[in-house]
Design a protein around this motif. Sequence first.
Motif, mmCIF file in Angstrom:
data_model
loop_
_atom_site.group_PDB
_atom_site.id
_atom_site.type_symbol
_atom_site.label_atom_id
_atom_site.label_comp_id
_atom_site.label_asym_id
_atom_site.label_seq_id
_atom_site.Cartn_x
_atom_site.Cartn_y
_atom_site.Cartn_z
ATOM 1 N N LEU A 85 0.793 -1.229 0.000
ATOM 2 C CA LEU A 85 0.000 0.000 0.000
ATOM 3 C C LEU A 85 0.824 1.276 0.000
ATOM 4 O O LEU A 85 0.334 2.335 -0.367
ATOM 5 N N ALA A 86 2.093 1.194 0.404
ATOM 6 C CA ALA A 86 2.904 2.404 0.462
ATOM 7 C C ALA A 86 3.482 2.780 -0.893
ATOM 8 O O ALA A 86 3.563 3.953 -1.241
ATOM 9 N N GLY A 87 3.884 1.752 -1.663
ATOM 10 C CA GLY A 87 4.573 2.056 -2.914
ATOM 11 C C GLY A 87 5.827 2.852 -2.615
ATOM 12 O O GLY A 87 6.636 2.466 -1.767
ATOM 13 N N ASP A 88 5.997 3.975 -3.285
ATOM 14 C CA ASP A 88 7.156 4.837 -3.042
ATOM 15 C C ASP A 88 6.812 6.032 -2.141
ATOM 16 O O ASP A 88 7.623 6.953 -1.993
ATOM 17 N N GLY A 89 5.602 5.998 -1.569
ATOM 18 C CA GLY A 89 5.182 7.164 -0.799
ATOM 19 C C GLY A 89 4.749 6.827 0.613
ATOM 20 O O GLY A 89 5.205 5.851 1.209
ATOM 21 N N SER A 107 7.113 6.858 4.573
ATOM 22 C CA SER A 107 7.638 5.822 3.675
ATOM 23 C C SER A 107 7.386 4.468 4.299
ATOM 24 O O SER A 107 7.048 4.359 5.493
ATOM 25 N N ALA A 108 7.568 3.415 3.500
ATOM 26 C CA ALA A 108 7.423 2.055 4.007
ATOM 27 C C ALA A 108 8.422 1.792 5.127
ATOM 28 O O ALA A 108 8.094 1.172 6.144
ATOM 29 N N ALA A 109 9.660 2.286 4.943
ATOM 30 C CA ALA A 109 10.694 2.072 5.961
ATOM 31 C C ALA A 109 10.301 2.719 7.285
ATOM 32 O O ALA A 109 10.538 2.157 8.368
ATOM 33 N N VAL A 122 -3.667 -1.086 7.994
ATOM 34 C CA VAL A 122 -2.685 -0.433 7.130
ATOM 35 C C VAL A 122 -3.464 0.114 5.941
ATOM 36 O O VAL A 122 -4.152 -0.631 5.254
ATOM 37 N N GLU A 123 -3.347 1.409 5.711
ATOM 38 C CA GLU A 123 -4.253 2.074 4.781
ATOM 39 C C GLU A 123 -3.481 2.901 3.761
ATOM 40 O O GLU A 123 -2.489 3.561 4.097
#
Length: 209
Positions: A136-140, A160-162, A186-187
Motif C-alpha cells: 500500500l505504500a509504494g514509493d510514498g 515511507s514504508a521504511a 494499514v491504509e
Amino acid sequence: MKIVVIGGGGREHAVVWKLAQSPLVDEIISAPGNPGIAVHAECVPIGVMDFDGIIALIRQRTPDLVVIGPEDPLVAGLADLITELGVPVAGPSRAAAQIEGSKSWTKTLMHEDGIPTSRSRTVTTIDDARDAISDLAGDGAVVIKADGLAAGKGVVIAESAAAAIPVAEDFLSGAAFGAAGTTIVVEEFLTGTEISLLCLTDGDTIYPL
C-alpha cells in the motif's frame, strides 16, 4: 427539560454550554463534569465507565434526555442500558458504536456496501504488516491505524514504508496503545482536503449539523 450529560471533556463542555442557552432546558446534570461545565450544570462525581452509578443517577433524577459524549461508554453499551430504562438517549447503541470502536470493522462495512474509501488491509502480525505496508505504500506515505479506541491518537502517517515498519511494530506489541493497537489497519494514503460533517440521526431522518 432536565438533561444529563455524560462526560467531562471539552466536547461535553461545548454541549452543556449550548444546551444551557435553550429556553427548553430547565436543569442540566453532568457526570462527572469539569470546572467549566460547573458554570452551567450540576456536576456529580460519577465516572463515565461507572455504569451502575450512572444508572442509579438516572433512576434518581429521572431526566428527559441523556447525552453521552465519550466513545468508551458508547462502545461498551451505555446507551443501550439507558434506553432500557425508557429514557431517550443522544448517542449510538453498542452495535452502531462499532463504527467508532473498530476501524477494521468499519473498513469492512465500507468495502462491502460500496462506500468510497481508501484501500486497506487489517493485520495482527508484523510479517503481515510488512506485506501490507509494501503493497500500500509504494514509493510514498502509508497510514497505520490502531483498530480500537486510542483517545484520538491511534493514527500515524508514515512518510515511507521504511518509516512505517517501526510504527507497526510499536502498535502490534501493545507498547503504543495496549490492546487497542494489537490489531492494526494499514491504509493507502490519500492526499486532499479533510472535512468532518457531523449529523444527528434517529435511523430514519438525518439532520446535518
